[in-house]
Design a protein around this motif. Sequence first.
Motif, mmCIF file in Angstrom:
data_model
loop_
_atom_site.group_PDB
_atom_site.id
_atom_site.type_symbol
_atom_site.label_atom_id
_atom_site.label_comp_id
_atom_site.label_asym_id
_atom_site.label_seq_id
_atom_site.Cartn_x
_atom_site.Cartn_y
_atom_site.Cartn_z
ATOM 1 N N MET A 1 0.839 -1.186 0.000
ATOM 2 C CA MET A 1 0.000 0.000 0.000
ATOM 3 C C MET A 1 0.881 1.246 0.000
ATOM 4 O O MET A 1 1.779 1.362 0.812
ATOM 5 C CB MET A 1 -0.890 -0.036 1.250
ATOM 6 C CG MET A 1 -1.855 1.074 1.347
ATOM 7 S SD MET A 1 -3.190 0.876 2.568
ATOM 8 C CE MET A 1 -2.588 -0.263 3.786
ATOM 9 N N ASN A 3 1.691 5.187 0.653
ATOM 10 C CA ASN A 3 1.300 6.034 1.775
ATOM 11 C C ASN A 3 0.371 7.161 1.317
ATOM 12 O O ASN A 3 0.233 7.430 0.114
ATOM 13 C CB ASN A 3 2.545 6.592 2.458
ATOM 14 C CG ASN A 3 2.290 6.842 3.935
ATOM 15 O OD1 ASN A 3 1.254 6.452 4.489
ATOM 16 N ND2 ASN A 3 3.218 7.507 4.589
ATOM 17 N N PHE A 4 -0.251 7.810 2.286
ATOM 18 C CA PHE A 4 -1.241 8.848 2.020
ATOM 19 C C PHE A 4 -1.317 9.719 3.261
ATOM 20 O O PHE A 4 -0.776 9.358 4.312
ATOM 21 C CB PHE A 4 -2.617 8.214 1.728
ATOM 22 C CG PHE A 4 -2.965 7.130 2.710
ATOM 23 C CD1 PHE A 4 -3.576 7.421 3.921
ATOM 24 C CD2 PHE A 4 -2.648 5.793 2.433
ATOM 25 C CE1 PHE A 4 -3.866 6.429 4.833
ATOM 26 C CE2 PHE A 4 -2.938 4.783 3.361
ATOM 27 C CZ PHE A 4 -3.549 5.110 4.568
ATOM 28 N N THR A 5 -1.981 10.833 3.145
ATOM 29 C CA THR A 5 -2.270 11.609 4.356
ATOM 30 C C THR A 5 -3.639 11.198 4.864
ATOM 31 O O THR A 5 -4.499 10.780 4.084
ATOM 32 C CB THR A 5 -2.248 13.137 4.096
ATOM 33 O OG1 THR A 5 -3.244 13.431 3.126
ATOM 34 C CG2 THR A 5 -0.880 13.588 3.597
ATOM 35 N N PHE A 6 -3.831 11.304 6.167
ATOM 36 C CA PHE A 6 -5.032 10.756 6.794
ATOM 37 C C PHE A 6 -5.768 11.859 7.552
ATOM 38 O O PHE A 6 -5.159 12.587 8.333
ATOM 39 C CB PHE A 6 -4.611 9.650 7.766
ATOM 40 C CG PHE A 6 -5.760 8.887 8.360
ATOM 41 C CD1 PHE A 6 -6.396 7.888 7.639
ATOM 42 C CD2 PHE A 6 -6.196 9.152 9.656
ATOM 43 C CE1 PHE A 6 -7.452 7.171 8.188
ATOM 44 C CE2 PHE A 6 -7.251 8.439 10.217
ATOM 45 C CZ PHE A 6 -7.880 7.445 9.481
ATOM 46 N N ARG A 8 -9.400 12.986 9.780
ATOM 47 C CA ARG A 8 -10.559 12.480 10.520
ATOM 48 C C ARG A 8 -11.513 13.613 10.879
ATOM 49 O O ARG A 8 -11.506 14.116 12.005
ATOM 50 C CB ARG A 8 -10.122 11.788 11.808
ATOM 51 C CG ARG A 8 -9.528 10.439 11.620
ATOM 52 C CD ARG A 8 -9.468 9.721 12.966
ATOM 53 N NE ARG A 8 -10.399 8.593 12.998
ATOM 54 C CZ ARG A 8 -10.645 7.893 14.099
ATOM 55 N NH1 ARG A 8 -10.107 8.214 15.244
ATOM 56 N NH2 ARG A 8 -11.485 6.869 14.044
ATOM 57 N N LEU A 28 -13.046 7.188 3.323
ATOM 58 C CA LEU A 28 -12.891 5.877 3.957
ATOM 59 C C LEU A 28 -14.095 5.649 4.857
ATOM 60 O O LEU A 28 -14.313 6.388 5.815
ATOM 61 C CB LEU A 28 -11.591 5.846 4.782
ATOM 62 C CG LEU A 28 -11.278 4.553 5.527
ATOM 63 C CD1 LEU A 28 -11.004 3.407 4.566
ATOM 64 C CD2 LEU A 28 -10.083 4.749 6.464
ATOM 65 N N ALA A 29 -14.879 4.616 4.537
ATOM 66 C CA ALA A 29 -16.040 4.288 5.386
ATOM 67 C C ALA A 29 -15.627 3.100 6.253
ATOM 68 O O ALA A 29 -14.818 3.241 7.158
ATOM 69 C CB ALA A 29 -17.253 4.009 4.514
ATOM 70 N N GLY A 30 -16.151 1.888 5.962
ATOM 71 C CA GLY A 30 -15.721 0.720 6.732
ATOM 72 C C GLY A 30 -14.347 0.228 6.295
ATOM 73 O O GLY A 30 -13.649 -0.464 7.027
ATOM 74 N N GLY A 31 -13.970 0.567 5.074
ATOM 75 C CA GLY A 31 -12.627 0.245 4.579
ATOM 76 C C GLY A 31 -12.444 -1.183 4.104
ATOM 77 O O GLY A 31 -11.337 -1.566 3.722
ATOM 78 N N ILE A 35 -9.466 -0.660 1.578
ATOM 79 C CA ILE A 35 -8.126 -1.024 2.066
ATOM 80 C C ILE A 35 -7.557 -2.227 1.288
ATOM 81 O O ILE A 35 -6.401 -2.177 0.853
ATOM 82 C CB ILE A 35 -8.132 -1.229 3.607
ATOM 83 C CG1 ILE A 35 -8.376 0.132 4.289
ATOM 84 C CG2 ILE A 35 -6.810 -1.818 4.095
ATOM 85 C CD1 ILE A 35 -8.534 0.071 5.800
ATOM 86 N N ASP A 50 -11.421 9.864 6.595
ATOM 87 C CA ASP A 50 -12.108 8.827 7.357
ATOM 88 C C ASP A 50 -13.431 9.379 7.901
ATOM 89 O O ASP A 50 -13.447 10.398 8.591
ATOM 90 C CB ASP A 50 -11.193 8.401 8.512
ATOM 91 C CG ASP A 50 -11.822 7.329 9.388
ATOM 92 O OD1 ASP A 50 -12.803 6.696 8.948
ATOM 93 O OD2 ASP A 50 -11.327 7.127 10.517
#
Lengths: 266, 166
Positions: A1, A3-6, A8, A28-31, A35, A50
């Motif tokens: 995978m 990388n990315f910024t996250f 919330r 991103l819901a349940g992922g 993912i 998220d």
Amino acid sequence: MYNFTFHRPTTVRQAAGLLARNPDAKLLAGGHSLIPVMKQRLASPAALVDLGLVEGIVGVELKGRSVSIGAMTRHADVANSPVLKEVMPALASVPGSIGDPQVRNRGTIGGSIANNDPNADYPAACLGLGATIITNKRRIAADDFFTGMFSTALEEGEIIVRVSFPVAKKAGYEKFKHPASGFALVGVFVSKRGPDIRVAVTGAGANGVFRVPSFEEALKKRFSPKSIEGLTIPASGMNADIHASAEYRAHLVGVLARRALVKATA
Amino acid sequence: MPAVSMTVNGKAVSGDVEARTLLVQFLRENLRLTGTHVGCDTSQCGACVIHVDGIAAKSCTLLALQCEGAKITTIEGLAAADGPLHPMQEAFREHHGLQCGYCTPGMIMSALDIVRRRGNDLDEHTIREQLDGNICRCTGYHNIVKAIAAGAKEMGKGGTTQQAAE
């Protein structure tokens, strides 16, 4: 995978703002679809937003003659919702058949619908009940929402907030479950609400979920499995892969539609 | 690197992780809690099952950052290192519910989730159906199913659907 910024956010508005500022972002819901796809590097968004902490988009509520389900409601919570099991057990049975218990503890209705996997169960329920998908911008009829395999009417920056299902007196869902993945090899949702009769099919179409007008027409006379006895749909336009041929999928549509009708009229 | 903090087996923990760090990586590599296993890494096999706020999930399909502020329970959190086993662990030992042991932590964490959802009196059909998300590749499921039924009963005797000896 990769990388990315996250991010919330805690409100839909903040989430929309983050999408606007990060053009290559994904929600991103349940992922449990996103993912795995990111692990395979089939998707590599620069940012993930998220929705896990966003307020007000979880829960199952009866509102008049509709059931409103928040986009981040987990499959297990929809399947076990006392109000839904009371007014429309056919809809509760749909998330109860997805994946395995741990997947149902995480996966969400909003994620499933936004992804529009051609073998997913929820798109059949949405189309088969004439649901309305409510976003932060507008209301979209299920008939206009699913536009093809993994493709929807959602625009850039649009976030599903909830899904509203009209309560149908008669409804049933039957799927031929792939034994390994739990996905619908073919799944058929049928419903009758006054004069509105719907037969929606997932898993079979090469272009994702679709309705079967010839079955719906035949069911107008009498909403019963007998009414579509002997009716078939052509194999052209059906999906074919290592799991099943187009002919077999077309055959299953008839079989499962009749079984769903048995459930709906029981 | 983003910081993450959560409660794992009753202890507050934190660390700096890449956003793409999976929860199972954080548990195993940062916290050295290697009881949680990675079998398939594709959400199929269930060797990585842990509890997030009391609910079973596959930690190979969760980002560590999604669990910021959450209460995580792993197999290590079920019983004190020097104390008696959790009744479900004891039932797996008693009924020979494992051979190589690779799938066992996930089996046990899933078994506790079945007890949470379905109670202490579990029939064989329910257990087999609810074990859909856990794969064992050596014993077959016969003794695992027996162990879960017995462990669930034993937990009921204690008057608890206890999750962890925190």
